[in-house]
Design an enzyme around this catalytic site. Structure first.
Site, PDB file in Angstrom:
ATOM      1  N   GLY A  92      42.184  72.438  20.610  1.00 39.33           N
ATOM      2  CA  GLY A  92      41.551  71.793  19.469  1.00 39.33           C
ATOM      3  C   GLY A  92      42.178  72.243  18.168  1.00 39.33           C
ATOM      4  O   GLY A  92      42.453  73.428  17.987  1.00 39.33           O
ATOM      5  N   THR A  93      42.395  71.303  17.279  1.00 36.38           N
ATOM      6  CA  THR A  93      42.955  71.614  15.963  1.00 36.38           C
ATOM      7  C   THR A  93      42.943  70.346  15.113  1.00 36.38           C
ATOM      8  O   THR A  93      42.658  69.263  15.612  1.00 36.38           O
ATOM      9  CB  THR A  93      44.404  72.134  16.095  1.00 36.38           C
ATOM     10  OG1 THR A  93      44.834  72.646  14.853  1.00 36.38           O
ATOM     11  CG2 THR A  93      45.353  71.024  16.496  1.00 36.38           C
ATOM     12  N   THR A  94      43.254  70.491  13.848  1.00 36.48           N
ATOM     13  CA  THR A  94      43.475  69.331  12.979  1.00 36.48           C
ATOM     14  C   THR A  94      44.633  69.646  12.039  1.00 36.48           C
ATOM     15  O   THR A  94      44.591  70.634  11.304  1.00 36.48           O
ATOM     16  CB  THR A  94      42.236  68.990  12.140  1.00 36.48           C
ATOM     17  OG1 THR A  94      41.107  68.802  12.998  1.00 36.48           O
ATOM     18  CG2 THR A  94      42.470  67.709  11.345  1.00 36.48           C
ATOM     19  N   LYS A 149      49.047  77.700  11.115  1.00 40.09           N
ATOM     20  CA  LYS A 149      49.497  76.509  11.842  1.00 40.09           C
ATOM     21  C   LYS A 149      50.650  75.784  11.155  1.00 40.09           C
ATOM     22  O   LYS A 149      51.078  74.738  11.633  1.00 40.09           O
ATOM     23  CB  LYS A 149      48.329  75.544  12.049  1.00 40.09           C
ATOM     24  CG  LYS A 149      47.235  76.137  12.934  1.00 40.09           C
ATOM     25  CD  LYS A 149      46.145  75.142  13.238  1.00 40.09           C
ATOM     26  CE  LYS A 149      45.059  75.779  14.102  1.00 40.09           C
ATOM     27  NZ  LYS A 149      43.975  74.830  14.411  1.00 40.09           N
TER      28      LYS A 149
END
Length: 305
Positions: free
Chosen positions: A95-97, A128
Site C-alpha cells: 500500500g502506498t500513494t 519514497k
C-alpha cells in the site's frame, strides 16, 4: 564480518543445495523452527575462528552469503505455500500513494511515507522519492526493497553514463534502462510501480514504469493503492497553467485525501518540484493528521464528522 560468512561449511552446503538437480520439490525442511537462532549464526559461530580471521574489504571476493538454514532456501517460500501450511504466505499486500504531474513550471512529485503489509504498518517515515541525480527523481510503490534496490542501481547506471559520455542522461533513457531491467525479471516476483521524473535538453518529462517492463510517458500519474483517491483530486484540480504554489497545494491535497481514505497510505506528505535547474524539496514532511484538521477548519468543520 557478515561479508565473509559464505566461507562456513554450512553456507557451502547451502550453496550446493541450489544446484538444478536438487530443485525438485520434496518434503519441506522445517527443522529451523526448533532453532530459530540459526538464522543469526554467521561465519564466526560456525567456524569459531574469532576476530583474528576477519578479512578487510580489500581482500578477495567472498564465496557467497549465508542462506536460510533449510534444504532448498531458493524455493522455501514456494514449497511451504504448496503444502498449505501457511495460507497467504506469498500473498503480499502492498500500500502506498505516489503521484506526479507536469505543469507550466516543471513537474510536481508528491508521496506519502507509510510502509505496510496488509494491516501491519511497518513504518511511517519511508523515503519514497529516490534522488537519482540532481535532475532526476524516482518514486517507489510496491515492494520497498525491490523499488529501492533497482532505483539505486539506476542511480549507478546514470552516473556511469555521465562519466562515459560527459553529459547527463536523458529522462527517456533513464526510464528505458529501468524498464529493460524490469522486463528481464518478469514473472520472478518483482513488485514495482515507479515514476521517473526529470528535466533534460527537451524540458520536463514524466514516465511511469511497472514491474512488467511497461513504460508510459504522460502528463500526470498516480501509483499505489491510494491512487484512485489521488486521481479524483488531480482530475478535478489539474491545469497546465497552475502556478508553483497552486501545483504544490494540489499535490499535497491529493496525497492527503488518499491517506484519509486508504488505510495503507499515511505518515507524512513530501513534495518535490522538478525545474530547469534541477529539483527542489518543497515540503520535507508534513503530517497528514495536521493536514486533516487544517483542511477541516478551512471548510468550517470539526474534523470528526
Amino acid at each position: 564480518a557478515a561479508l565473509w560468512v559464505g566461507r562456513s561449511s554450512r553456507c557451502a552446503q547451502t550453496q550446493r543445495s541450489l544446484a538444478p538437480a536438487d530443485m525438485a520439490v520434496g518434503p519441506v525442511d522445517l527443522s529451523f523452527l526448533s532453532d530459530p537462532g540459526s538464522f543469526a549464526k554467521g561465519h564466526f559461530a560456525a567456524d569459531d575462528h574469532g576476530a583474528d580471521d576477519f578479512r578487510p574489504m580489500g581482500g578477495p571476493e567472498p564465496e557467497g552469503f549465508c542462506m536460510a538454514p533449510v534444504e532448498n532456501p531458493k524455493t522455501f517460500c514456494a514449497d511451504v505455500k504448496k503444502t498449505g501450511l501457511a495460507p497467504g504466505l506469498m500473498d503480499f499486500k502492498h500500500g502506498t500513494t505516489t503521484l506526479g504531474f507536469v505543469f507550466q513550471g516543471g513537474i510536481i512529485i508528491a508521496v506519502d511515507s507509510r510502509a505496510s503489509m496488509g494491516s501491519y504498518i511497518g513504518s511511517q517515515t519511508v523515503k519514497k522519492v529516490i534522488e537519482i541525480n540532481d535532475f532526476l527523481l524516482g518514486t517507489m510503490a510496491g515492494g520497498a526493497a525491490d523499488c529501492s534496490f533497482w532505483e539505486r542501481h539506476l542511480n549507478r547506471l546514470c552516473r556511469l553514463h555521465e562519466l562515459r559520455t560527459k553529459e547527463r542522461i536523458s529522462v527517456a533513457a533513464a526510464s528505458k534502462l529501468l524498464a529493460n531491467i524490469f522486463f528481464q525479471y518478469r514473472g520472478q516476483g518483482l513488485s514495482c510501480g515507479t515514476m521517473v521524473a526529470g528535466w533534460d535538453k527537451k524540458g520536463p518529462s514524466l514516465y511511469m514504469v511497472d514491474d512488467q517492463g511497461e513504460r508510459y510517458k504522460g502528463q500526470r500519474f498516480s501509483v499505489g493503492s491510494g491512487s484512485p483517491f489521488a486521481y479524483g483530486v488531480l482530475d478535478s484540480g489539474y491545469r497546465h497553467d497552475l502556478s508553483l504554489e497552486e501545483a504544490v497545494e494540489l499535490g499535497r491535497r491529493a496525497i492527503y485525501h488518499a491517506t484519509h481514505r486508504d488505510g495503507a497510505s499515511g505518515g507524512v506528505v513530501r513534495v518535490y518540484h522538478v525545474h530547469e535547474k534541477g529539483w527542489t524539496k518543497v515540503i520535507a514532511g508534513e503530517d497528514v493528521n495536521e493536514l486533516h484538521w487544517m483542511y477541516a477548519k478551512e471548510k468550517g468543520l470539526m474534523g470528526n464528522e
